[in-house]
Design a protein around this motif. Structure first.
Motif, mmCIF file in Angstrom:
data_model
loop_
_atom_site.group_PDB
_atom_site.id
_atom_site.type_symbol
_atom_site.label_atom_id
_atom_site.label_comp_id
_atom_site.label_asym_id
_atom_site.label_seq_id
_atom_site.Cartn_x
_atom_site.Cartn_y
_atom_site.Cartn_z
ATOM 1 N N PRO A 86 4.119 -0.474 -8.924
ATOM 2 C CA PRO A 86 3.407 -1.547 -8.742
ATOM 3 C C PRO A 86 1.615 -0.782 -8.447
ATOM 4 O O PRO A 86 1.670 0.181 -8.031
ATOM 5 C CB PRO A 86 3.511 -2.128 -7.354
ATOM 6 C CG PRO A 86 5.191 -1.651 -7.016
ATOM 7 C CD PRO A 86 5.098 -0.525 -7.864
ATOM 8 N N GLN A 87 0.688 -1.574 -8.893
ATOM 9 C CA GLN A 87 -0.595 -1.268 -8.500
ATOM 10 C C GLN A 87 -1.057 -0.705 -7.433
ATOM 11 O O GLN A 87 -1.632 0.302 -6.970
ATOM 12 C CB GLN A 87 -1.602 -2.098 -9.159
ATOM 13 C CG GLN A 87 -3.033 -1.885 -8.997
ATOM 14 C CD GLN A 87 -3.282 -0.305 -9.599
ATOM 15 O OE1 GLN A 87 -3.153 -0.200 -10.625
ATOM 16 N NE2 GLN A 87 -4.222 0.339 -9.050
ATOM 17 N N ALA A 88 -0.230 -1.446 -6.386
ATOM 18 C CA ALA A 88 -0.561 -1.401 -5.027
ATOM 19 C C ALA A 88 -0.286 0.027 -4.587
ATOM 20 O O ALA A 88 -0.974 0.527 -3.589
ATOM 21 C CB ALA A 88 0.341 -2.128 -4.102
ATOM 22 N N ILE A 89 0.771 0.624 -4.937
ATOM 23 C CA ILE A 89 1.050 2.214 -4.524
ATOM 24 C C ILE A 89 0.078 2.976 -5.075
ATOM 25 O O ILE A 89 -0.287 3.926 -4.272
ATOM 26 C CB ILE A 89 2.486 2.470 -5.457
ATOM 27 C CG1 ILE A 89 3.515 1.728 -4.990
ATOM 28 C CG2 ILE A 89 3.026 4.028 -4.869
ATOM 29 C CD1 ILE A 89 3.917 1.407 -3.503
ATOM 30 N N ARG A 90 -0.603 2.892 -6.384
ATOM 31 C CA ARG A 90 -1.646 3.719 -6.646
ATOM 32 C C ARG A 90 -2.632 3.813 -5.836
ATOM 33 O O ARG A 90 -3.528 4.581 -5.435
ATOM 34 C CB ARG A 90 -1.983 3.614 -8.248
ATOM 35 C CG ARG A 90 -0.764 3.772 -9.223
ATOM 36 C CD ARG A 90 -1.012 3.829 -10.499
ATOM 37 N NE ARG A 90 -1.345 2.561 -11.037
ATOM 38 C CZ ARG A 90 -0.390 1.721 -11.547
ATOM 39 N NH1 ARG A 90 0.960 2.408 -11.747
ATOM 40 N NH2 ARG A 90 -0.376 0.471 -11.951
ATOM 41 N N THR A 91 -3.265 2.331 -5.363
ATOM 42 C CA THR A 91 -4.365 1.979 -4.714
ATOM 43 C C THR A 91 -4.068 2.845 -3.214
ATOM 44 O O THR A 91 -4.947 3.379 -2.768
ATOM 45 C CB THR A 91 -4.582 0.590 -4.292
ATOM 46 O OG1 THR A 91 -4.603 -0.065 -5.724
ATOM 47 C CG2 THR A 91 -5.515 0.186 -3.531
ATOM 48 N N LEU A 92 -2.812 2.534 -2.738
ATOM 49 C CA LEU A 92 -2.669 3.237 -1.232
ATOM 50 C C LEU A 92 -2.710 4.922 -1.172
ATOM 51 O O LEU A 92 -2.986 5.520 -0.342
ATOM 52 C CB LEU A 92 -1.310 2.858 -0.974
ATOM 53 C CG LEU A 92 -1.269 1.143 -0.455
ATOM 54 C CD1 LEU A 92 0.233 0.800 -0.148
ATOM 55 C CD2 LEU A 92 -2.200 0.955 0.866
ATOM 56 N N ILE A 93 -2.115 5.406 -2.451
ATOM 57 C CA ILE A 93 -2.139 6.897 -2.331
ATOM 58 C C ILE A 93 -3.634 7.282 -2.584
ATOM 59 O O ILE A 93 -4.103 8.276 -1.900
ATOM 60 C CB ILE A 93 -1.381 7.177 -3.900
ATOM 61 C CG1 ILE A 93 0.112 7.133 -3.814
ATOM 62 C CG2 ILE A 93 -1.799 8.645 -4.334
ATOM 63 C CD1 ILE A 93 0.854 7.297 -5.076
ATOM 64 N N ALA A 94 -4.325 6.621 -3.282
ATOM 65 C CA ALA A 94 -5.912 6.897 -3.351
ATOM 66 C C ALA A 94 -6.562 6.950 -1.977
ATOM 67 O O ALA A 94 -7.372 7.818 -1.364
ATOM 68 C CB ALA A 94 -6.797 6.095 -4.092
ATOM 69 N N ILE A 95 -6.220 5.859 -0.974
ATOM 70 C CA ILE A 95 -6.601 5.835 0.278
ATOM 71 C C ILE A 95 -6.010 7.014 1.453
ATOM 72 O O ILE A 95 -6.938 7.372 1.973
ATOM 73 C CB ILE A 95 -6.213 4.284 0.730
ATOM 74 C CG1 ILE A 95 -7.095 3.200 -0.008
ATOM 75 C CG2 ILE A 95 -6.789 4.108 2.478
ATOM 76 C CD1 ILE A 95 -6.637 1.802 0.458
#
Length: 237
Positions: free
Chosen positions: A106-115
């Motif tokens: 999911p895109q959410a995982i990539r977003t959370l990794i960046a944070i």
């Protein structure tokens, strides 16, 4: 008429926010009793917006009405908090397995990794921003699993636990631990290790749960002692 209604709602919102802040910051502690008149006098508000604010806080579980004797900040129910944490862990563990079973990350995982994997410690969030990001981290993970009912129930639990969870970020060591633990959970998800991700998540939540219980008890004791000092000084005068 519309202007008067809007003004009334605005005052009710202000009273609600003021009282909720008093509860969150332990200026009003569990068990404290007060009347609508007390609140109105202190916040310069009439009875109607005060009552609307109190009923809203009652629905959210922060206060309760006492028969013929006003209102009370709801006594802290540690058993209920423990049960909510247990349910939260069950849902979030299930979400880890569902995410790892998806065909695509999911895109959410990539977003959370960046944070949660900033290039430098100076890029970390601070204060209330960390609290908001932490709540979003857990909610976004559950939402990424794709089960709408699971997401809805998890958000309801999150709302009910917010009053204690926010205390987890009043200590710098807990902020550091949150970044490290979130990064480890995401790393396990990215490598499709569902059981490892679930176990790391459980350890993370339990550590937070233990910390907020200790901090809550400490804050309640400090607030109660401050109340006693004020009452003693008032009696002396």
């Amino acid at each position: 008429m519309a202007t008067n209604t809007k003004r009334k709602e605005s005052m009710a919102d202000r009273v609600y926010e003021a009282l909720k802040d008093d509860i969150f910051e332990f200026r009003l502690i569990p068990g404290d009793k007060f009347s609508e008149g007390d609140v109105g006098t202190r916040l310069h508000a009439s009875r109607t917006p005060v009552r609307e604010a109190l009923y809203r806080l009652q629905r959210e579980g922060y206060v309760e009405v006492l028969f013929r004797s006003g209102w009370q900040v709801k006594p802290f129910d540690f058993r209920q908090v423990e049960e909510l944490y247990d349910l939260r862990i069950t849902l979030e563990r299930a979400a880890m397995h569902k995410i790892c079973a998806l065909d695509e990350e999911p895109q959410a995982i990539r977003t959370l990794i960046a944070i949660w994997n900033p290039d430098h410690p100076s890029e970390r969030a601070v204060g209330s921003t960390v609290r908001a990001l932490d709540e979003s981290f857990h909610c976004d993970l559950v939402a990424a699993a794709g089960n709408r009912e699971m997401t809805r129930i998890h958000r309801e639990i999150t709302d009910r636990l917010r009053i204690v969870r926010r205390l987890d970020f009043t200590r710098e060591d807990r902020v550091d631990a949150t970044y490290v633990e979130h990064a480890a959970i995401l790393d396990a998800l990215r490598t499709n290790l569902a059981s490892d991700a679930a176990d790391r998540l459980t350890q993370h939540i339990r550590a937070s749960q233990k910390a907020v219980r200790e901090i809550t008890m400490e804050r309640i004791r400090e607030a109660a002692e401050a109340h006693r000092r004020v009452a003693t000084e008032a009696g002396v005068r």
